[in-house]
Design an enzyme around this catalytic site. Structure first.
Site, mmCIF file in Angstrom:
data_model
loop_
_atom_site.group_PDB
_atom_site.id
_atom_site.type_symbol
_atom_site.label_atom_id
_atom_site.label_comp_id
_atom_site.label_asym_id
_atom_site.label_seq_id
_atom_site.Cartn_x
_atom_site.Cartn_y
_atom_site.Cartn_z
ATOM 1 N N ASP A 1 -8.203 3.543 0.999
ATOM 2 C CA ASP A 1 -7.327 4.009 2.073
ATOM 3 C C ASP A 1 -8.180 4.462 3.269
ATOM 4 O OD1 ASP A 1 -5.518 5.281 3.674
ATOM 5 O OD2 ASP A 1 -4.733 6.610 2.105
ATOM 6 N N ASN B 1 2.268 1.492 4.389
ATOM 7 C CA ASN B 1 2.562 0.210 5.081
ATOM 8 C C ASN B 1 2.223 0.269 6.574
ATOM 9 O OD1 ASN B 1 5.450 -1.960 5.671
ATOM 10 N ND2 ASN B 1 3.393 -2.563 5.132
ATOM 11 N N CYS C 1 0.868 -1.189 0.000
ATOM 12 C CA CYS C 1 0.000 0.000 0.000
ATOM 13 C C CYS C 1 0.900 1.232 0.000
ATOM 14 C CB CYS C 1 -0.966 -0.026 1.181
ATOM 15 S SG CYS C 1 -0.171 0.002 2.801
ATOM 16 N N CYS D 1 -1.520 0.701 7.354
ATOM 17 C CA CYS D 1 -2.955 0.357 7.458
ATOM 18 C C CYS D 1 -3.310 -0.870 6.617
ATOM 19 C CB CYS D 1 -3.836 1.531 7.051
ATOM 20 S SG CYS D 1 -3.641 2.996 8.096
ATOM 21 N N ARG D 2 -3.400 -0.684 5.300
ATOM 22 C CA ARG D 2 -3.952 -1.750 4.458
ATOM 23 C C ARG D 2 -3.035 -2.958 4.298
ATOM 24 N NH1 ARG D 2 -5.117 2.157 -0.406
ATOM 25 N NH2 ARG D 2 -3.274 3.086 0.576
ATOM 26 N N SER D 3 -1.774 -2.708 3.911
ATOM 27 C CA SER D 3 -0.925 -3.893 3.648
ATOM 28 C C SER D 3 -0.564 -4.655 4.925
ATOM 29 C CB SER D 3 0.309 -3.547 2.801
ATOM 30 O OG SER D 3 1.107 -2.580 3.400
HETATM 31 P P1 4NP Z 1 -1.868 2.786 4.058
HETATM 32 O O1 4NP Z 1 -2.565 4.101 4.632
HETATM 33 O O2 4NP Z 1 -1.315 3.146 2.711
HETATM 34 O O3 4NP Z 1 -3.004 1.823 3.977
HETATM 35 O O4 4NP Z 1 -0.798 2.390 5.066
HETATM 36 C C1 4NP Z 1 -1.937 5.339 4.714
HETATM 37 C C2 4NP Z 1 -1.109 5.608 5.765
HETATM 38 C C3 4NP Z 1 -0.506 6.854 5.869
HETATM 39 C C4 4NP Z 1 -0.742 7.795 4.899
HETATM 40 C C5 4NP Z 1 -1.563 7.524 3.839
HETATM 41 C C6 4NP Z 1 -2.165 6.295 3.738
HETATM 42 N N1 4NP Z 1 -0.138 9.088 5.022
HETATM 43 O O5 4NP Z 1 -0.425 9.940 4.166
HETATM 44 O O6 4NP Z 1 0.642 9.320 5.942
#
Ligand code: 4NP
Length: 164
Positions: free
Chosen positions: A130, A15, A12, A17-19
């Site tokens: 997201d 790294n 993602c 939340c989703r992955s």
């Molecule tokens: P992820 O979510 O890609 O599922 O880990 C996010 C975590 C942090 C951010 C964006 C998406 N950020 O902009 O900091």
């Protein structure tokens, strides 16, 4: 004859939340199905903002309620990953595009696709949204999508003949 293990990496943006959620869900399914010695599970982000951090507390809490423990530390996906992974599975089209661009001068013998394209129940091209800036429902949705897709992924690995 025992083959080498199959390596799966979920990707993602951050790294956190989703992955990591997909990694935790997949690891649990792999353990439940007695496949821990055959399938290695990993995750990474295309961005470096959160390198070294644990998964987001909201992701960890939502996963824990389903018996899934998220233990990963964030890392950034690197070109060298293409040399070791068998399945690189992106959470959304933007991250898939980033991975395709990273690969532009190289080649990859494994499978690079959207995670949900391995879910026979999902519409082609579907993304794991997201949840970072949203509410709790988003984290539950990520878990729902990952649970369904990871079952599809194990079946795909079987169909690809890598568990024989
Ligand atoms: P992820 O979510 O890609 O599922 O880990 C996010 C975590 C942090 C951010 C964006 C998406 N950020 O902009 O900091």
């Amino acid at each position: 004859m025992s083959r080498r293990s199959v390596r799966v990496c979920f990707v993602c943006l951050g790294n956190i939340c989703r992955s990591p959620t997909a990694e935790g869900v997949m690891r649990k399914f792999v353990e439940d199905q007695g496949l821990s010695r055959r399938i290695q599970v990993d995750s990474a982000g295309t961005a470096a903002y959160h390198v070294g951090e644990r998964a987001d507390r909201r992701s960890r809490q939502a996963a824990r309620r389903r018996g899934v423990s998220l233990e990963s530390r964030a890392r950034q996906f690197g070109i060298e990953d293409f040399g070791i992974q068998d399945y690189v599975l992106a959470m959304d089209r933007k991250n898939l595009e980033t991975l395709e661009n990273l690969l532009i001068d190289g080649d990859f013998e494994g499978r690079l696709s959207l995670l949900l394209d391995l879910d026979p129940l999902a519409k082609r091209g579907s993304e794991v949204p997201d949840p970072y800036y949203g509410g709790d429902a988003g984290f539950e949705e990520v878990l729902d999508l990952c649970e369904s897709a990871c079952l599809g992924l194990i079946e795909q690995i079987r169909r690809d003949g890598l568990l024989e």
